[in-house]
Design a protein around this motif. Structure first.
Motif, short mmCIF file in Angstrom:
data_model
loop_
_atom_site.label_atom_id
_atom_site.label_comp_id
_atom_site.label_asym_id
_atom_site.label_seq_id
_atom_site.Cartn_x
_atom_site.Cartn_y
_atom_site.Cartn_z
N GLY A 71 -16.04 97.97 60.70
CA GLY A 71 -15.56 99.32 60.98
C GLY A 71 -15.58 99.58 62.46
N SER A 72 -16.16 100.67 62.83
CA SER A 72 -16.21 101.05 64.22
C SER A 72 -17.22 100.17 64.99
CB SER A 72 -16.64 102.51 64.26
OG SER A 72 -16.99 102.87 65.54
N VAL A 73 -16.86 99.86 66.21
CA VAL A 73 -17.73 99.04 67.04
C VAL A 73 -18.18 99.90 68.22
CG1 VAL A 73 -17.85 96.91 68.40
CG2 VAL A 73 -16.28 97.06 66.48
N SER A 74 -19.43 99.86 68.56
CA SER A 74 -19.88 100.74 69.64
C SER A 74 -19.42 100.20 70.99
CB SER A 74 -21.40 100.86 69.62
OG SER A 74 -21.95 99.64 70.05
N ASN A 75 -19.40 101.06 71.98
CA ASN A 75 -18.81 100.68 73.26
C ASN A 75 -19.41 99.43 73.91
OD1 ASN A 75 -17.25 100.78 75.58
ND2 ASN A 75 -18.84 101.94 76.62
N LYS A 79 -17.16 96.10 74.66
CA LYS A 79 -17.00 95.45 75.95
C LYS A 79 -17.42 93.98 75.88
CE LYS A 79 -18.16 96.17 80.60
NZ LYS A 79 -18.94 96.90 81.57
N LYS A 80 -18.49 93.75 75.15
CA LYS A 80 -18.96 92.37 75.00
C LYS A 80 -17.95 91.53 74.21
CE LYS A 80 -22.94 89.52 73.90
NZ LYS A 80 -22.08 88.45 73.42
N LEU A 81 -17.38 92.16 73.19
CA LEU A 81 -16.37 91.47 72.38
C LEU A 81 -15.21 91.00 73.27
CD1 LEU A 81 -16.75 91.49 69.26
CD2 LEU A 81 -14.89 93.15 69.16
N VAL A 82 -14.76 91.90 74.13
CA VAL A 82 -13.62 91.56 74.99
C VAL A 82 -14.03 90.55 76.05
CG1 VAL A 82 -11.80 92.45 76.50
CG2 VAL A 82 -12.58 93.82 74.57
N SER A 83 -15.22 90.73 76.66
CA SER A 83 -15.59 89.78 77.71
C SER A 83 -15.88 88.39 77.11
CB SER A 83 -16.73 90.28 78.60
OG SER A 83 -17.88 90.49 77.84
N ASP A 84 -16.45 88.36 75.90
CA ASP A 84 -16.64 87.06 75.23
C ASP A 84 -15.28 86.40 74.98
OD1 ASP A 84 -19.33 87.37 75.20
OD2 ASP A 84 -19.51 87.81 73.06
N PHE A 85 -14.34 87.20 74.54
CA PHE A 85 -12.99 86.67 74.27
C PHE A 85 -12.39 86.10 75.56
CE2 PHE A 85 -8.43 86.80 73.53
CZ PHE A 85 -8.29 86.41 72.21
N LEU A 86 -12.52 86.87 76.64
CA LEU A 86 -11.96 86.41 77.93
C LEU A 86 -12.60 85.09 78.35
CD1 LEU A 86 -11.76 89.78 79.92
CD2 LEU A 86 -9.88 88.54 78.83
N ASN A 87 -13.92 85.00 78.20
CA ASN A 87 -14.61 83.76 78.57
C ASN A 87 -14.16 82.60 77.68
OD1 ASN A 87 -16.29 84.25 80.85
ND2 ASN A 87 -17.54 85.58 79.56
N HIS A 233 4.63 108.81 68.92
CA HIS A 233 4.97 108.57 67.51
C HIS A 233 4.19 109.44 66.53
CE1 HIS A 233 7.27 104.98 68.54
NE2 HIS A 233 6.31 104.69 69.38
N GLY A 234 3.15 110.07 67.00
CA GLY A 234 2.34 110.87 66.10
C GLY A 234 1.31 110.00 65.40
N MET A 235 0.30 110.69 64.88
CA MET A 235 -0.84 110.00 64.26
C MET A 235 -0.40 109.12 63.10
SD MET A 235 -3.96 109.73 64.90
CE MET A 235 -5.40 109.00 64.16
N LYS A 236 0.62 109.60 62.37
CA LYS A 236 1.01 108.92 61.14
C LYS A 236 1.39 107.46 61.40
CE LYS A 236 3.07 110.49 56.88
NZ LYS A 236 4.05 109.53 56.43
N ALA A 237 2.17 107.27 62.47
CA ALA A 237 2.66 105.92 62.77
C ALA A 237 1.52 104.95 63.05
CB ALA A 237 3.61 105.99 63.95
N LEU A 238 0.41 105.50 63.48
CA LEU A 238 -0.69 104.62 63.88
C LEU A 238 -1.88 104.69 62.94
CD1 LEU A 238 -0.56 105.13 67.71
CD2 LEU A 238 -0.24 102.98 66.53
N GLN A 239 -1.68 105.29 61.79
CA GLN A 239 -2.82 105.46 60.91
C GLN A 239 -3.20 104.21 60.13
OE1 GLN A 239 -2.19 108.97 58.71
NE2 GLN A 239 -3.77 110.11 59.79
N THR A 240 -2.60 103.09 60.48
CA THR A 240 -3.04 101.82 59.91
C THR A 240 -4.31 101.43 60.62
OG1 THR A 240 -1.68 100.75 61.53
CG2 THR A 240 -0.73 100.98 59.33
N THR A 241 -4.80 100.26 60.36
CA THR A 241 -6.01 99.82 61.06
C THR A 241 -5.64 99.24 62.42
OG1 THR A 241 -5.83 97.84 59.76
CG2 THR A 241 -7.55 99.40 59.10
N VAL A 242 -5.19 100.10 63.32
CA VAL A 242 -4.85 99.66 64.66
C VAL A 242 -6.15 99.50 65.43
CG1 VAL A 242 -3.48 100.11 66.71
CG2 VAL A 242 -2.81 101.07 64.54
N THR A 243 -6.68 98.34 65.38
CA THR A 243 -8.04 98.17 65.91
C THR A 243 -8.13 96.88 66.71
OG1 THR A 243 -8.49 97.29 63.73
CG2 THR A 243 -9.30 99.49 64.18
N ILE A 244 -7.28 96.77 67.69
CA ILE A 244 -7.10 95.51 68.41
C ILE A 244 -8.42 94.75 68.57
CG2 ILE A 244 -6.09 94.45 70.46
CD1 ILE A 244 -4.27 96.19 68.53
N PHE A 245 -9.28 95.23 69.41
CA PHE A 245 -10.61 94.64 69.48
C PHE A 245 -11.64 95.58 68.86
CE2 PHE A 245 -8.69 92.31 73.03
CZ PHE A 245 -9.14 91.04 72.76
#
Ligand SMILES: Nc1nc2c(ncn2[C@@H]2O[C@H](COP(=O)(O)OP(=O)(O)OP(=O)(O)O)[C@@H](O)[C@H]2O)c(=O)[nH]1
Ligand SMILES: [Mg+2]
Length: 259
Positions: A71-75, A79-87, A233-245
């Motif tokens: 679900g939700s990931v804390s900040n 950040k660690k998720l993204v920096s790990d990915f970059l590394n 686009h409004g909330m509706k268009a993005l109400q899928t699990t748009v959760t890149i990282f």
């Protein structure tokens, strides 16, 4: 084993077919046991970035973006998720491949593409957009002009279709041959594209501090992107699990200050 054919990184949405590509390029077939675990395309199967060597290729398989099962990931985690990915994807490449399942060019793919552009800035010359599950060459030929407008930063487009393993041995025999032919065609296309020229995206030269900063910048960038898309686009268009990282809600709270 020496990577004389090239060093490839595969990035794309969950279920696009990245791990299938790893198995075909590095192992040469989909006969079990698989090198890279493949999924059913619904939930993320590959959870970490992994490097595979074989048949002259080095291939970095990454976790599917867009539909994480947490679900939700804390900040700080985000950040660690993204920096790990970059590394994990920091390196020199012959091909930087964005993998898309045919028919899935939508807002989510758009966000992932823009994120991909941020991550691999400096490596543009060796970008490839590769469509999977195309059922042949026709679809890409017919849609290429439109597709080029969706991915203006990319100059190379390819398609592939590796049919899934079939329980019927007769069908599977045929599928296996189709996959081999597809593999050989794709490999010669990939080799033709950049003929030994490798790229070093900007992150290749970054130390830990710069990577941390880049991770932060990418999160802010995604948050702004999503905010502007929501306004458009409004909330509706993005109400899928748009959760890149990370979960949208988290990005909104942390960076965008509410919508
Ligand atoms: N017909 C067909 N099916 C494919 C192709 N590529 C992958 N698949 C199927 O799509 C599903 C997902 O494939 P994966 O290779 O696991 O996808 P992935 O991109 O690694 O997914 P994540 O690890 O979740 O990001 C599997 O059922 C594959 O058999 C293809 O080119 N053609
Ligand atoms: Mg995978």
């Amino acid at each position: 084993m020496a990577a004389d054919k090239g060093r490839i990184v595969l990035v794309g949405r969950t279920g696009a077919g990245k791990s299938t590509l790893v198995n075909m390029l590095v192992k040469g077939n989909l006969t079990p046991p698989h090198l890279a675990k493949m999924g059913n395309g619904l939930h993320g199967t590959t959870k970490i970035c992994q490097t595979f060597d074989g048949r002259g290729w080095t291939v970095i398989d990454t976790m599917g973006l867009g539909e994480p099962d947490t679900g939700s990931v804390s900040n700080p985690d985000a950040k660690k998720l993204v920096s790990d990915f970059l590394n994990d994807v920091k390196g020199k490449y012959s091909h930087i491949i964005f993998v898309i399942e045919k028919g899935r060019i939508d807002i989510v793919t758009g966000i992932i593409w823009k994120t991909f552009l941020q991550i691999f800035k400096g490596g543009e010359t060796n970008f490839v957009v590769l469509f999977t599950k195309t059922g042949g060459a026709k679809w890409l030929q017919e849609n290429l002009e439109q597709i080029k407008t969706e991915f203006p930063e990319c100059k190379q487009f390819q398609y592939v279709d590796f049919p899934e393993i079939d329980d019927d041995p007769e069908v599977e025999k045929e599928n296996s041959e189709i996959r081999m032919t597809e593999r050989d065609r794709l490999e010669s296309e990939l080799t033709r594209m950049f003929a030994g020229s490798w790229v070093e995206p900007d992150i290749f030269r970054m130390g830990d501090v710069e990577i941390e900063q880049k991770a932060e910048n990418i999160l802010v960038y995604i948050a702004k992107l999503i905010k502007s898309l929501l306004l458009k686009h409004g909330m509706k268009a993005l109400q899928t699990t748009v959760t890149i990282f990370v979960a949208i809600a988290e990005l909104v709270n942390v960076f965008a200050g509410g919508f």
